[in-house]
Design an enzyme around this catalytic site. Structure first.
Site, PDB file in Angstrom:
ATOM      1  N   ARG A  99       0.837  -1.201   0.000  1.00 12.42           N
ATOM      2  CA  ARG A  99       0.000   0.000   0.000  1.00 12.42           C
ATOM      3  C   ARG A  99       0.868   1.245   0.000  1.00 12.42           C
ATOM      4  NH1 ARG A  99      -1.094   2.695   4.583  1.00 12.42           N
ATOM      5  NH2 ARG A  99      -3.290   2.937   4.057  1.00 12.42           N
ATOM      6  N   LEU A 100       0.297   2.327  -0.487  1.00 15.51           N
ATOM      7  CA  LEU A 100       0.853   3.666  -0.327  1.00 15.51           C
ATOM      8  C   LEU A 100      -0.245   4.532   0.274  1.00 15.51           C
ATOM      9  CD1 LEU A 100       2.765   4.313  -3.701  1.00 15.51           C
ATOM     10  CD2 LEU A 100       3.753   3.668  -1.491  1.00 15.51           C
ATOM     11  N   ASP A 101       0.114   5.438   1.180  1.00 18.35           N
ATOM     12  CA  ASP A 101      -0.865   6.324   1.780  1.00 18.35           C
ATOM     13  C   ASP A 101      -1.512   7.219   0.729  1.00 18.35           C
ATOM     14  OD1 ASP A 101      -0.303   5.320   4.283  1.00 18.35           O
ATOM     15  OD2 ASP A 101       1.165   6.873   4.761  1.00 18.35           O
ATOM     16  N   TYR A 102      -2.667   7.785   1.073  1.00 14.50           N
ATOM     17  CA  TYR A 102      -3.400   8.616   0.111  1.00 14.50           C
ATOM     18  C   TYR A 102      -2.567   9.806  -0.357  1.00 14.50           C
ATOM     19  CZ  TYR A 102      -4.283  12.508   3.310  1.00 14.50           C
ATOM     20  OH  TYR A 102      -4.129  13.594   4.131  1.00 14.50           O
ATOM     21  N   HIS A 183       3.734   2.920   7.892  1.00 16.20           N
ATOM     22  CA  HIS A 183       4.187   4.312   8.033  1.00 16.20           C
ATOM     23  C   HIS A 183       5.645   4.398   8.476  1.00 16.20           C
ATOM     24  CE1 HIS A 183      -0.115   6.196   8.565  1.00 16.20           C
ATOM     25  NE2 HIS A 183       0.130   5.803   7.325  1.00 16.20           N
TER      26      HIS A 183
END
Length: 239
Positions: A99-102, A183
Site C-alpha cells: 500500500r501507499l498512503d493517500y 508508516h
C-alpha cells in the site's frame, strides 16, 4: 487459443460482443490489424486493442504511478481507490501489492500472482523500496549514520532496521528501506522531529518507475522474472 476467446477471458466482453473490435479494425496482433475473430494466437504474440497492449501471459503484473489523493484499497472509501486507474479489463483480476498512503505518490504494483504479492509485501523478504522524501526543516548529516545503524525505536513496540539515506539538499533525500513497516518512513523521520511533507516511491526491488503520474503499464516477462527471483519463486510457480 482463438483471439475472440482470449479477449473475452481478459474482460473485453462476451465472445459475441468482442466482435465489434474486429469490425472496427481495433485489434492488432504483432502490429497488424486483424479482422478475423477466429484467428489463433500463441504466447509469443503481442495483442493490442484500441492501441492498448493486452497481457498474453498466464499472469498479469502492472505498474502504476500513483497520484496523490488515491487510497490503496480495492473499493472507494473516503478517497477514490487506485483501482479506478487500472485498465478496466484487469480490475477484477489483479490485487494491490502492499500500500501507499493517500498522500504518497509513485510506484505501486498490482498482480494476479497471490504468492508473489504476499512475498513482495512481507517484511521478512527484505525487498528494497526507494523513496524521495521532502521534510519540513534542514536535514542533519548525522542522520545518515543513524539510519544506517538501524535498531531505531519507532513506537508501537517496533524498531526500524538499517536503511540507506542519501541527502540531496537541505530538505530533500532519498531513502531505501527493506521492511516496509506501517508508516515506517514517516515514523522514522518523526523520531528525530521531522515531518515528511512529500513522499514518492521511485522503485520496488528491481522495478523502477518509468510512467507518468496516473499512468500504468504492464510489466514485461523479464521484469516479472526479476520479481520472482527476489522473492525466491520459480516461473513454474506462476503457471
Amino acid at each position: 487459443m482463438r483471439i475472440d476467446r482470449f479477449l473475452s477471458l481478459n474482460g473485453f466482453g462476451s465472445r459475441k460482443s468482442v466482435k465489434k473490435y474486429f469490425h472496427k479494425e481495433e485489434v492488432k496482433i504483432n502490429g497488424q490489424i486483424v479482422t478475423d475473430y477466429s484467428t489463433d494466437i500463441n504466447g509469443n504474440d503481442v495483442i493490442e486493442v484500441k492501441g492498448i497492449k493486452v497481457s498474453n501471459q498466464p499472469y498479469v503484473t502492472i505498474m502504476l504511478n500513483k497520484p496523490e489523493g488515491y487510497i490503496s484499497s480495492m473499493i472507494d472509501e473516503r478517497y477514490p481507490s487506485v483501482m479506478n486507474l487500472i485498465p478496466e479489463q484487469y480490475r477484477k483480476r489483479v490485487r494491490i501489492v502492499g500500500r501507499l498512503d493517500y498522500d504518497t505518490t509513485g510506484l505501486l504494483l498490482f498482480t494476479d500472482n497471490g504468492v508473489l504479492n504476499s512475498r513482495l509485501a512481507n517484511p521478512k523478504y527484505h525487498i528494497p523500496k526507494t523513496y524521495e522524501v521532502t521534510v519540513n526543516h534542514i536535514l542533519k548529516p548525522g542522520l545518515v549514520e543513524i539510519f544506517k545503524a538501524g535498531d531505531i525505536d519507532i513506537g508501537r513496540g517496533e524498531k526500524a532496521a538499517s536503511s540507506e539515506l542519501v541527502i540531496k539538499d537541505e530538505y530533500h533525500a532519498d531513502i531505501t528501506v527493506h521492511e516496509g513497516k506501517y508508516h515506517e518512513i514517516k515514523r522514522l523521520f518523526g523520531k528525530y522531529s521531522y515531518d515528511v511533507i512529500k513522499l514518492h516511491r521511485r522503485s520496488l526491488g528491481p522495478i523502477n518507475l518509468d510512467v507518468d503520474i496516473g499512468q500504468t503499464r504492464l510489466l514485461n516477462q523479464e521484469e516479472y522474472l526479476q520479481l520472482l527471483k527476489i522473492t525466491h519463486l520459480k516461473l513454474e510457480d506462476s503457471l
